[in-house]
Design a protein around this motif. Sequence first.
Motif, PDB file in Angstrom:
ATOM      1  N   TRP A  48      -4.598  18.765  14.281  1.00 23.36           N
ATOM      2  CA  TRP A  48      -4.577  17.933  13.149  1.00 23.36           C
ATOM      3  C   TRP A  48      -3.167  17.788  12.559  1.00 23.36           C
ATOM      4  CZ3 TRP A  48      -6.783  13.899  11.070  1.00 23.36           C
ATOM      5  CH2 TRP A  48      -6.877  13.504   9.798  1.00 23.36           C
ATOM      6  N   TRP A  49      -2.723  16.559  12.126  1.00 27.39           N
ATOM      7  CA  TRP A  49      -1.352  16.242  11.958  1.00 27.39           C
ATOM      8  C   TRP A  49      -0.920  17.127  10.760  1.00 27.39           C
ATOM      9  CZ3 TRP A  49       0.345  13.887   7.438  1.00 27.39           C
ATOM     10  CH2 TRP A  49      -0.254  13.441   6.492  1.00 27.39           C
ATOM     11  N   THR A  50      -1.782  17.776  10.004  1.00 25.36           N
ATOM     12  CA  THR A  50      -1.234  18.416   8.491  1.00 25.36           C
ATOM     13  C   THR A  50      -1.126  19.742   8.686  1.00 25.36           C
ATOM     14  OG1 THR A  50      -3.385  18.788   7.760  1.00 25.36           O
ATOM     15  CG2 THR A  50      -2.469  16.626   7.323  1.00 25.36           C
ATOM     16  N   HIS A  93       3.289  11.322  17.193  1.00 17.77           N
ATOM     17  CA  HIS A  93       4.528  11.219  16.439  1.00 17.77           C
ATOM     18  C   HIS A  93       4.601  12.558  15.403  1.00 17.77           C
ATOM     19  CE1 HIS A  93       3.353   8.987  12.526  1.00 17.77           C
ATOM     20  NE2 HIS A  93       2.410   9.440  13.104  1.00 17.77           N
ATOM     21  N   ASP A  94       3.567  12.751  14.880  1.00 19.27           N
ATOM     22  CA  ASP A  94       3.339  13.850  13.789  1.00 19.27           C
ATOM     23  C   ASP A  94       3.933  15.209  14.300  1.00 19.27           C
ATOM     24  OD1 ASP A  94       2.981  12.356  11.767  1.00 19.27           O
ATOM     25  OD2 ASP A  94       0.767  12.411  12.060  1.00 19.27           O
ATOM     26  N   VAL A  95       4.411  15.526  15.408  1.00 17.76           N
ATOM     27  CA  VAL A  95       5.080  17.026  15.870  1.00 17.76           C
ATOM     28  C   VAL A  95       6.078  17.139  15.000  1.00 17.76           C
ATOM     29  CG1 VAL A  95       4.267  16.857  18.273  1.00 17.76           C
ATOM     30  CG2 VAL A  95       6.484  15.937  17.689  1.00 17.76           C
ATOM     31  N   ILE A 151       4.973   3.907   8.761  1.00 18.33           N
ATOM     32  CA  ILE A 151       5.971   4.363   7.964  1.00 18.33           C
ATOM     33  C   ILE A 151       6.205   5.667   7.908  1.00 18.33           C
ATOM     34  CG2 ILE A 151       4.723   4.053   5.813  1.00 18.33           C
ATOM     35  CD1 ILE A 151       8.386   2.968   6.470  1.00 18.33           C
ATOM     36  N   ASP A 152       5.008   6.604   8.010  1.00 14.06           N
ATOM     37  CA  ASP A 152       4.911   7.917   8.139  1.00 14.06           C
ATOM     38  C   ASP A 152       6.039   8.638   9.089  1.00 14.06           C
ATOM     39  OD1 ASP A 152       2.705   6.445   7.910  1.00 14.06           O
ATOM     40  OD2 ASP A 152       1.341   8.100   7.918  1.00 14.06           O
ATOM     41  N   THR A 153       6.359   7.705  10.040  1.00 14.06           N
ATOM     42  CA  THR A 153       7.248   8.548  11.275  1.00 14.06           C
ATOM     43  C   THR A 153       8.573   8.803  10.505  1.00 14.06           C
ATOM     44  OG1 THR A 153       6.054   7.272  12.846  1.00 14.06           O
ATOM     45  CG2 THR A 153       8.054   7.849  13.488  1.00 14.06           C
ATOM     46  N   GLY A 213      -3.454  -0.821   7.053  1.00 18.26           N
ATOM     47  CA  GLY A 213      -3.710   0.690   7.337  1.00 18.26           C
ATOM     48  C   GLY A 213      -4.282   1.539   6.215  1.00 18.26           C
ATOM     49  N   GLN A 214      -3.740   2.486   5.670  1.00 15.39           N
ATOM     50  CA  GLN A 214      -4.747   3.288   4.513  1.00 15.39           C
ATOM     51  C   GLN A 214      -4.829   2.757   3.219  1.00 15.39           C
ATOM     52  OE1 GLN A 214      -2.973   6.543   7.339  1.00 15.39           O
ATOM     53  NE2 GLN A 214      -4.051   7.908   5.668  1.00 15.39           N
ATOM     54  N   GLY A 215      -3.985   1.616   2.808  1.00 15.21           N
ATOM     55  CA  GLY A 215      -3.839   0.858   1.754  1.00 15.21           C
ATOM     56  C   GLY A 215      -5.120   0.130   1.595  1.00 15.21           C
ATOM     57  N   CYS A 221       0.125  -2.467  -1.130  1.00 22.93           N
ATOM     58  CA  CYS A 221       1.317  -1.211  -1.176  1.00 22.93           C
ATOM     59  C   CYS A 221       0.465   0.155  -1.168  1.00 22.93           C
ATOM     60  CB  CYS A 221       2.129  -1.409  -2.116  1.00 22.93           C
ATOM     61  SG  CYS A 221       3.726  -0.419  -1.925  1.00 22.93           S
ATOM     62  N   TRP A 222       0.314   0.757  -0.233  1.00 25.37           N
ATOM     63  CA  TRP A 222      -0.202   2.005  -0.087  1.00 25.37           C
ATOM     64  C   TRP A 222       0.602   3.310  -0.668  1.00 25.37           C
ATOM     65  CZ3 TRP A 222       0.370   5.455   4.452  1.00 25.37           C
ATOM     66  CH2 TRP A 222      -0.472   6.843   4.421  1.00 25.37           C
ATOM     67  N   SER A 223       0.524   3.691  -1.677  1.00 29.31           N
ATOM     68  CA  SER A 223       1.644   4.506  -2.171  1.00 29.31           C
ATOM     69  C   SER A 223       1.991   5.901  -1.569  1.00 29.31           C
ATOM     70  CB  SER A 223       1.115   4.985  -3.695  1.00 29.31           C
ATOM     71  OG  SER A 223      -0.238   5.861  -3.715  1.00 29.31           O
ATOM     72  N   ALA A 227       6.098   6.462  -0.625  1.00 32.41           N
ATOM     73  CA  ALA A 227       6.565   7.937  -0.598  1.00 32.41           C
ATOM     74  C   ALA A 227       7.081   8.323   0.608  1.00 32.41           C
ATOM     75  CB  ALA A 227       5.419   8.714  -1.448  1.00 32.41           C
ATOM     76  N   TRP A 228       6.476   8.152   1.634  1.00 33.96           N
ATOM     77  CA  TRP A 228       7.179   8.455   3.177  1.00 33.96           C
ATOM     78  C   TRP A 228       8.642   7.429   3.252  1.00 33.96           C
ATOM     79  CZ3 TRP A 228       4.615  12.460   3.598  1.00 33.96           C
ATOM     80  CH2 TRP A 228       3.392  12.651   3.924  1.00 33.96           C
ATOM     81  N   ALA A 229       8.256   6.407   2.859  1.00 38.35           N
ATOM     82  CA  ALA A 229       9.375   5.550   2.881  1.00 38.35           C
ATOM     83  C   ALA A 229      10.482   6.034   2.181  1.00 38.35           C
ATOM     84  CB  ALA A 229       9.332   3.917   2.609  1.00 38.35           C
ATOM     85  N   ILE A 353      -3.777  19.746   1.410  1.00 40.63           N
ATOM     86  CA  ILE A 353      -2.551  20.771   1.377  1.00 40.63           C
ATOM     87  C   ILE A 353      -1.187  20.260   1.127  1.00 40.63           C
ATOM     88  CG2 ILE A 353      -2.279  20.748   4.131  1.00 40.63           C
ATOM     89  CD1 ILE A 353      -2.218  23.799   1.945  1.00 40.63           C
ATOM     90  N   TYR A 354      -0.746  18.955   1.874  1.00 40.86           N
ATOM     91  CA  TYR A 354       0.621  18.593   1.577  1.00 40.86           C
ATOM     92  C   TYR A 354       0.836  18.221  -0.006  1.00 40.86           C
ATOM     93  CZ  TYR A 354      -1.832  14.194   3.434  1.00 40.86           C
ATOM     94  OH  TYR A 354      -2.447  12.953   3.327  1.00 40.86           O
ATOM     95  N   ALA A 355      -0.120  18.029  -0.839  1.00 40.66           N
ATOM     96  CA  ALA A 355       0.353  17.904  -2.073  1.00 40.66           C
ATOM     97  C   ALA A 355       0.815  19.085  -2.804  1.00 40.66           C
ATOM     98  CB  ALA A 355      -0.959  17.471  -3.138  1.00 40.66           C
TER      99      ALA A 355
HETATM  100  N1  GLY Z   1       0.153  10.322   8.108  1.00 38.19           N
HETATM  101  C1  GLY Z   1      -1.115   9.840   7.864  1.00 38.19           C
HETATM  102  C2  GLY Z   1      -1.307   9.975   6.235  1.00 38.19           C
HETATM  103  O1  GLY Z   1      -0.392   9.978   5.367  1.00 38.19           O
HETATM  104  O2  GLY Z   1      -2.400   9.996   5.749  1.00 38.19           O
END
Ligand code: GLY
Length: 374
Positions: A48-50, A93-95, A151-153, A213-215, A221-223, A227-229, A353-355
Amino acid sequence: MQYQTWLEEIWQKVDNKLSKVAIRSRNKIPYTAIDGVHDNRGEKEIDWWTNGFWGGMMWLMYHATKNEDYKITAEHSQNMLNEALKNYKVLHHDVGFMWHLTAGANYRLTGDKASCDLNLYMASMLFSRYHVHGEFIRAWNGYEQRNWTIIDTMMNIPLLYWASREIGDDRFRHIAEKHADMAIRDHIRPDGSVNHIVEHDEMTGELVKTYGGQGYCEGSCWSRGQAWALYGSVLSYIHTGEKKYLDAAVKVANYFVANCAPTHFLTPIDFRMPAEDEYYDSTAGVCAACGLIELSKALPGREGSMYLEAAVKILQATAESFCNFDESVDFLVGMGSERYPHENTKGLHIPIIYADFFFVEALLKLKNDDFLIW
Ligand code: GLY
């Protein structure tokens, strides 16, 4: 802006709490918490990417405090993550998120050679995802998505900047910059808002289509993408010194800050979702705060102070409304959201967790800690 007293108080609460959680959750790689208890995403889905954020946060805490408990947990989580190396076909890409924050941080803080080698292999893996005609790094693996970028990349390419420096060879950096240039051209819109997903022409790399995407929807504009950008562009500036990345970060930051003000610096999931939606995503705010603090360092004077002030407001609002400092509860920051809730509310307003990771990272930046984990 006066925030030192607040910062010291919050930092003490964070360290008091995490020093206990680091021991309690040592045998887990948490993603969320259920009824205040960390889950173990590492057991359920090791790729899992996180799965790098928990170990990365432990390295941040170790660097700041020198408390060995954090280091033991960080090393243990890296060992657990090795299992993910057995399944090449599912890695994407999330390596960068997964290994630059764990093995990469380990090497940079302890000099561990095996961690350095592992992180270089992961950089090669990310490098291999480069689309030679389109000049971008491909995000996911499915055939349908072969010409997609997300954009996450922008947050994964610091792995490539590091690899180039580490082996004294510009190949990795060139590819990272090609990708960042594409993101400025195709993901960041003229008004500073950001496309989450872009589909490109197979041969020329030109933008063919965008996806929400997730927006909320296409063109919204997915916030977290914003932030990733923001932070990703500042990181490209820090690693290359190229002003075009600083300019991009400023443009994205201005959009972010202007759109956070009406919600008192608590970040909505999407800046263009319907006005009546009361949906928040704490992860976007704390990640953006890290970018804003770095931006304030890159832009001295009045302009820089403005970004610092915005970052402090986001962190104070997050601490006040979304944080849980109870030492018997495993998570620190609540109210994260995986995506705009179209179909159901699964993954809405949960601890992620990433918060916690970005909240800790931002506090350390305010404390002038000198370790940039990216
Ligand atoms: N990289 C996927 C996400 O931000 O949820």
